[in-house]
Motif scaffolding. Structure first.
Motif, PDB file in Angstrom:
ATOM      1  N   VAL A 292       0.848  -1.185   0.000  1.00  0.00           N
ATOM      2  CA  VAL A 292       0.000   0.000   0.000  1.00  0.00           C
ATOM      3  C   VAL A 292       0.885   1.236   0.000  1.00  0.00           C
ATOM      4  CG1 VAL A 292      -1.770   1.315   1.241  1.00  0.00           C
ATOM      5  CG2 VAL A 292      -1.843  -1.180   1.265  1.00  0.00           C
ATOM      6  N   PHE A 293       0.542   2.198  -0.848  1.00  0.00           N
ATOM      7  CA  PHE A 293       1.213   3.485  -0.872  1.00  0.00           C
ATOM      8  C   PHE A 293       0.215   4.524  -0.380  1.00  0.00           C
ATOM      9  CE2 PHE A 293       2.794   0.857  -4.377  1.00  0.00           C
ATOM     10  CZ  PHE A 293       4.096   0.685  -3.936  1.00  0.00           C
ATOM     11  N   TYR A 294       0.609   5.283   0.607  1.00  0.00           N
ATOM     12  CA  TYR A 294      -0.318   6.175   1.303  1.00  0.00           C
ATOM     13  C   TYR A 294       0.272   7.574   1.438  1.00  0.00           C
ATOM     14  CZ  TYR A 294      -2.573   8.147   5.508  1.00  0.00           C
ATOM     15  OH  TYR A 294      -3.196   8.960   6.408  1.00  0.00           O
ATOM     16  N   GLY A 295      -0.500   8.579   1.189  1.00  0.00           N
ATOM     17  CA  GLY A 295      -0.014   9.937   1.405  1.00  0.00           C
ATOM     18  C   GLY A 295      -1.081  10.951   1.051  1.00  0.00           C
ATOM     19  N   LEU A 301       2.298  21.968  -2.909  1.00  0.00           N
ATOM     20  CA  LEU A 301       3.690  21.537  -2.766  1.00  0.00           C
ATOM     21  C   LEU A 301       3.874  20.024  -2.882  1.00  0.00           C
ATOM     22  CD1 LEU A 301       5.001  24.083  -0.128  1.00  0.00           C
ATOM     23  CD2 LEU A 301       5.228  24.128  -2.612  1.00  0.00           C
ATOM     24  N   PRO A 302       2.972  19.205  -2.284  1.00  0.00           N
ATOM     25  CA  PRO A 302       3.140  17.762  -2.494  1.00  0.00           C
ATOM     26  C   PRO A 302       3.144  17.384  -3.975  1.00  0.00           C
ATOM     27  CG  PRO A 302       1.572  18.152  -0.719  1.00  0.00           C
ATOM     28  CD  PRO A 302       1.895  19.502  -1.318  1.00  0.00           C
ATOM     29  N   SER A 305       6.206  18.599  -5.734  1.00  0.00           N
ATOM     30  CA  SER A 305       7.430  17.865  -5.403  1.00  0.00           C
ATOM     31  C   SER A 305       7.523  16.565  -6.198  1.00  0.00           C
ATOM     32  CB  SER A 305       7.543  17.617  -3.891  1.00  0.00           C
ATOM     33  OG  SER A 305       6.853  16.463  -3.482  1.00  0.00           O
TER      34      SER A 305
ATOM     35  N   GLN B 270      -1.672   5.929  10.888  1.00  0.00           N
ATOM     36  CA  GLN B 270      -1.640   4.778   9.976  1.00  0.00           C
ATOM     37  C   GLN B 270      -0.841   3.606  10.544  1.00  0.00           C
ATOM     38  OE1 GLN B 270      -2.780   4.028   6.523  1.00  0.00           O
ATOM     39  NE2 GLN B 270      -4.325   5.360   7.408  1.00  0.00           N
ATOM     40  N   ASP B 286       9.584  17.623   3.496  1.00  0.00           N
ATOM     41  CA  ASP B 286       9.192  19.018   3.763  1.00  0.00           C
ATOM     42  C   ASP B 286       8.161  19.538   2.767  1.00  0.00           C
ATOM     43  OD1 ASP B 286      11.014  19.156   1.671  1.00  0.00           O
ATOM     44  OD2 ASP B 286      11.996  20.967   2.397  1.00  0.00           O
ATOM     45  N   MET B 287       8.138  18.986   1.561  1.00  0.00           N
ATOM     46  CA  MET B 287       7.163  19.427   0.567  1.00  0.00           C
ATOM     47  C   MET B 287       5.933  18.509   0.563  1.00  0.00           C
ATOM     48  SD  MET B 287       8.467  22.082  -0.907  1.00  0.00           S
ATOM     49  CE  MET B 287       9.643  22.702   0.277  1.00  0.00           C
ATOM     50  N   LEU B 288       6.184  17.249   0.800  1.00  0.00           N
ATOM     51  CA  LEU B 288       5.187  16.211   0.570  1.00  0.00           C
ATOM     52  C   LEU B 288       4.335  15.920   1.785  1.00  0.00           C
ATOM     53  CD1 LEU B 288       4.256  14.154  -1.439  1.00  0.00           C
ATOM     54  CD2 LEU B 288       6.264  12.783  -0.959  1.00  0.00           C
ATOM     55  N   ASP B 290       3.441  13.610   5.062  1.00  0.00           N
ATOM     56  CA  ASP B 290       3.630  12.202   5.409  1.00  0.00           C
ATOM     57  C   ASP B 290       3.284  11.279   4.245  1.00  0.00           C
ATOM     58  OD1 ASP B 290       4.084  13.198   7.898  1.00  0.00           O
ATOM     59  OD2 ASP B 290       2.294  12.352   8.832  1.00  0.00           O
ATOM     60  N   VAL B 291       4.154  10.328   3.985  1.00  0.00           N
ATOM     61  CA  VAL B 291       3.768   9.215   3.124  1.00  0.00           C
ATOM     62  C   VAL B 291       4.061   7.931   3.893  1.00  0.00           C
ATOM     63  CG1 VAL B 291       4.139  10.385   0.928  1.00  0.00           C
ATOM     64  CG2 VAL B 291       6.001   9.122   1.959  1.00  0.00           C
ATOM     65  N   VAL B 292       3.309   6.887   3.577  1.00  0.00           N
ATOM     66  CA  VAL B 292       3.509   5.605   4.247  1.00  0.00           C
ATOM     67  C   VAL B 292       3.658   4.514   3.193  1.00  0.00           C
ATOM     68  CG1 VAL B 292       2.527   3.887   5.817  1.00  0.00           C
ATOM     69  CG2 VAL B 292       2.156   6.320   6.255  1.00  0.00           C
ATOM     70  N   PHE B 293       4.650   3.660   3.372  1.00  0.00           N
ATOM     71  CA  PHE B 293       4.831   2.487   2.517  1.00  0.00           C
ATOM     72  C   PHE B 293       4.528   1.264   3.359  1.00  0.00           C
ATOM     73  CE2 PHE B 293       7.885   5.789   1.286  1.00  0.00           C
ATOM     74  CZ  PHE B 293       7.369   6.086   0.035  1.00  0.00           C
TER      75      PHE B 293
END
Lengths: 410, 410
Positions: A292-295, A301-302, A305, B270, B286-288, B290-293
Motif C-alpha cells: 500500500v502506498f499512502y499519502g 507543494l506535495p 514535489s 496509519q 518538507d514538501m510532501l 507524510d507518506v507511508v509504505f
C-alpha cells in the motif's frame, strides 16, 4: 546546468517553481546539476509578477530555444495541453506532467512518441498527488506480475465521506464544506463527486499494470452522490467504512475488469483507515502480495514535489530507465469493462420487512438492520448483474431500493 | 543476455532463482534482455539438487568469469558476505543484497567503492522485505528534504504484539508461537525481540535520509520483552496500539536523534493499524508531508522479488540513477543518539495509589487506571531523561515501575 520550462502557472505550476527554489541545493545534488526555470508559458498577464521576465505566452519561444531540455506541463485538460506536450516530445524534450486527463486519454500515444524520440514522458503526479505510486509500481515491483489494484485516489470525496461519518453531515453539507475549503469545484463538482477524476486515475494505473491503454469512458463509474449518512452509520456498526474505490483486476485468463464505485471496506483492510484528503493505493503482486502506498493526495507543494522528482529523474537518466514505464496503444471498447465476479453486497430497502426482503432476495440474506421500516442486509456471492435483476424485481413489487454497496473482499 | 551469480542459497537466494524463472518473460521485457543465473555460490553440498551444475563453493570462479555482470548476495551476516561483496564491487560487478547487517555496518564504504568502480550497490530488500521503501525514498522524494522516519520494520515482533493484543497471549507464549511458525530464531530470538534487527534497518534509512552513515551501535534500542498484556490492554482502552517503532528525526539545527522502542500509537495514525507480520514506514518530507509504505515485511518470494527488481534496475541503468542513493562515510560516535525532545509518556506503577503517583510525578498527570493496586497515567511533555529521574525517585520510594512507554505524537 539544466534549463526547463513550465507550461501553466496555476497551483501546481507555481508550486514547481517554489519547490525548485526552496530545495535548490539538494535538488542540484540529486540531479547532478542545477535546475533552472527559463520560461513560464501562460496566456494570462503576469507583467507585475516578481518573475515577470520568465513569462511568455507562446510555446514556440520555448520549443525554438535549444537550451530547454525538459518541459513541465501543469495546464490541465486536453486543450492546449495535448498539442503542447506532443510538440515538446516531438521536438526532443523530456516532458513531465501532472495532468491525469491527458495521460488517461493520450498516454499510450505520448509514450510511443517519447520512446521514438528517445526522451522521457513522466507523470507520477497524475495519480496520488505527491504520493509515490507510479514509480514504485513499475520499478520496485518490476519482478512481479500485478493482478489487482484498489485505491482511494480522490481526496475530495474521501474528505466528504470522512466528514459524513464523523460528524453525521449529509452529502449536501459535506459538499458545501469541501467547496468552501477549495477541495471541490464550486460550479460543477462532478469531476470529484461523480467519480470522473478517479476514473481517469484508475485508467492510468490499469494501463501501466496491464500493459495496454484502458480508456476512462470504458470504466463503469459511480460516485458518492447516493451514499447516505445512514449507509455510513450502518457500515460502521458492521465494522466497515464506506470509501470511493477505484479498482482494476486481471483474471488468470487475461480478462480485465475495472470500476469506480463506493464500497464497504472491513476495518482490518488498510484502506478503511484512510481518512480526510489522504489517498492510498493497494497493489497486489504475484510475488510480493499486497503493498500500500499512502499519502496526501493533492495540494500545491506535495504535487509539485512529485513533478520535480520526475524532472530530476528525466535529467539524470534520460529514457533508459523508462522502458518499463510503457504500455501499448489500443482502441476504446464498445461499452464497459463489466465485472462478472460474484461478490457480497450490502442492500438497503427503504420500505420492506425482513420477510419481504427474504422473499425478494432469498432466505439466506444476512439481516443487518430493520429499524425505521427499512430492511438492510448482506447478500453474499452475487454478480452485479444478478443484483440488478433482484433490485428490479423488488422495485416492480413496490419496494424502494435505498442503496446497494459492494463489500470489498477481505 | 545478462549473466548473474547468487551468493548463498538460503531462503532468499533460492527465492531469487524461483522469481527469475517464474516471471522470466516479464523480467526480460523490463530488463531489456533475458537474465540468467550462471552460478550459485554456497559451501554446502547441493550435488543432488536439480540445479547442481550451477553450484560452486569458491567465489573466485565467479569473479574470474567475465560474463558475470551482477552478483546477488543473500548469505546474511558479515562473514564472508562483506569480503565477497567488496571483492565483487572491486572487480566491477553490480551487487544487489538483502543483507541489512552488511549495509548497516559497511554501507557507506561499499557505496563509495561502487561509485569509484562505476557500478551499482543496491539493497531495497534490506528494509521492509519486498515492500518498496528505499527506492521511493531516494527517487520519488528527491525534491524533498526528509525530516523524519518512523516505521514498523520488524514483522516478527509486530506479529507477537498483534497476538498479545488479540488473544491476550503473554510475551512467552507469543514468542513460542512465532518460533514455531519460523518467524523468530529458536535458539536466540534476540535479533527480533530485543530490537537489533530494527536497529540495523533504521540505521540504513537514517543514513539514506540524512546523508551520512549512522551506526547501529549508536541507536538507543529497547525491544518488546517488557511489554505486558496489561500494557497493551490499557493502551487499547485509550484508543492506542503498542508497536515497536524504529524512528529517526532531524531537527532544524541539523541534530539527529534515532531510537528503537515500543511506543503507544493513537488509532488515527496509519501505523496503529499495521498488524501481523506486516511492515510500514512513514516518511515525512518538507514538501510532501507524510507518506507511508506498507507491505509484507519478509517471506521468501516478497524479499526475492525486491532483490530481482534491483537486479533489473542495475542491468538497465548502471550507476547513473544511483548517484542519489549514496551517503557519506562517518565514524561511530561515543555513546548514543539521545532524544532530548519532550514527549508524552504512559507510566504504569505496580504498587501505588493515585495520590502517591501524583506526589511522585506531579499533580498534572492524567490518570488512566487505578485497578489492581496499580497507578497508570500519562505524563505530558517530559524528556526521556527527566522521566528516568522521576522513575528513579519512585523506585527509591519503594514503588515498582511496571513500564513506561512513549506516546507517538499525533
Amino acid at each position: 546546468m539544466a534549463t526547463i520550462a513550465i507550461l501553466g502557472y496555476g497551483t501546481v505550476g507555481s508550486g514547481v517553481l517554489e519547490v525548485l527554489r526552496r530545495n535548490a541545493a539538494s535538488i542540484e545534488r540529486r540531479a547532478g546539476q542545477p535546475v533552472t526555470v527559463k520560461y513560464i508559458c501562460d496566456i494570462r498577464d503576469f507583467s507585475s509578477h516578481p518573475d515577470a521576465a520568465l513569462f511568455v505566452n507562446n510555446i514556440d519561444v520555448i520549443l525554438s530555444d535549444p537550451e530547454v531540455t525538459a518541459v513541465v506541463e501543469t495546464i490541465g485538460g486536453l486543450k492546449p495541453a495535448y498539442f503542447y506536450v506532443k510538440s515538446a516530445l516531438e521536438s526532443g524534450r523530456h516532458v513531465v506532467t501532472s495532468n491525469k486527463e491527458l495521460v488517461a486519454t493520450h498516454g499510450a500515444e505520448l509514450l510511443a512518441i517519447a520512446r521514438r524520440r528517445g526522451v522521457c514522458f513522466l507523470f507520477e503526479a497524475s495519480v496520488g498527488g505527491g504520493t509515490p505510486i507510479i514509480t514504485p509500481m513499475h520499478q520496485c515491483m518490476a519482478a512481479n506480475v500485478i493482478s489487482e489494484i484498489a485505491g482511494i485516489v480522490n481526496g475530495t470525496t474521501n474528505f466528504m465521506l470522512t466528514k459524513m461519518a464523523r460528524e453525521n453531515m449529509d452529502f449536501g453539507a459535506a459538499l458545501k464544506l469541501a467547496q468552501s475549503l477549495g477541495y471541490a469545484e464550486t460550479i460543477d463538482p462532478s469531476a470529484d463527486v461523480d467519480g470522473i477524476d478517479a476514473q481517469r486515475k484508475i485508467s492510468i494505473l490499469a494501463s501501466l499494470a496491464f500493459g495496454r491503454h484502458f480508456f476512462p469512458q470504458n470504466v463503469p463509474t459511480r460516485g458518492i452522490r447516493d451514499v447516505s449518512v445512514k449507509d455510513i452509520a450502518l457500515a460502521a456498526r458492521q465494522g466497515a467504512a464506506v470509501r470511493l474505490i477505484a479498482w482494476a483486476r486481471r483474471g488468470d485468463d487475461g480478462s480485465v475488469a475495472l470500476a469506480v464505485e463506493p464500497m464497504l471496506i472491513p476495518r482490518e483492510n488498510q484502506l478503511a483507515g484512510v481518512e480526510d484528503v489522504f489517498n492510498a493505493v493497494l497493489v497486489k503482486g504475484d510475488m510480493l502480495g499486497d503493498v500500500v502506498f499512502y499519502g496526501k493526495g493533492a495540494g500545491k507543494l506535495p504535487t509539485a514535489s512529485a513533478v520535480v522528482a520526475d524532472v530530476i529523474d528525466a535529467l539524470k537518466n534520460g529514457v533508459k530507465i523508462h522502458d518499463s514505464l510503457f504500455w501499448q496503444e489500443s482502441a476504446p471498447i464498445e461499452g464497459l469493462y463489466g465485472d462478472s465476479t460474484p461478490a457480497d453486497h450490502y442492500v438497503r430497502l427503504e420500505n420492506a420487512t425482513e420477510a419481504v426482503a427474504k422473499d425478494l432476495f432469498g432466505q439466506q440474506i444476512e439481516m443487518l438492520d430493520t429499524s425505521d421500516g427499512e430492511a438492510v442486509f448482506t447478500l453474499r456471492g452475487v454478480t452485479s448483474g444478478r443484483l440488478a435483476e433482484l433490485c428490479a424485481k423488488a422495485r416492480a413489487a413496490g419496494v424502494r431500493v435505498g442503496n446497494t454497496l459492494k463489500w470489498m473482499a477481505e
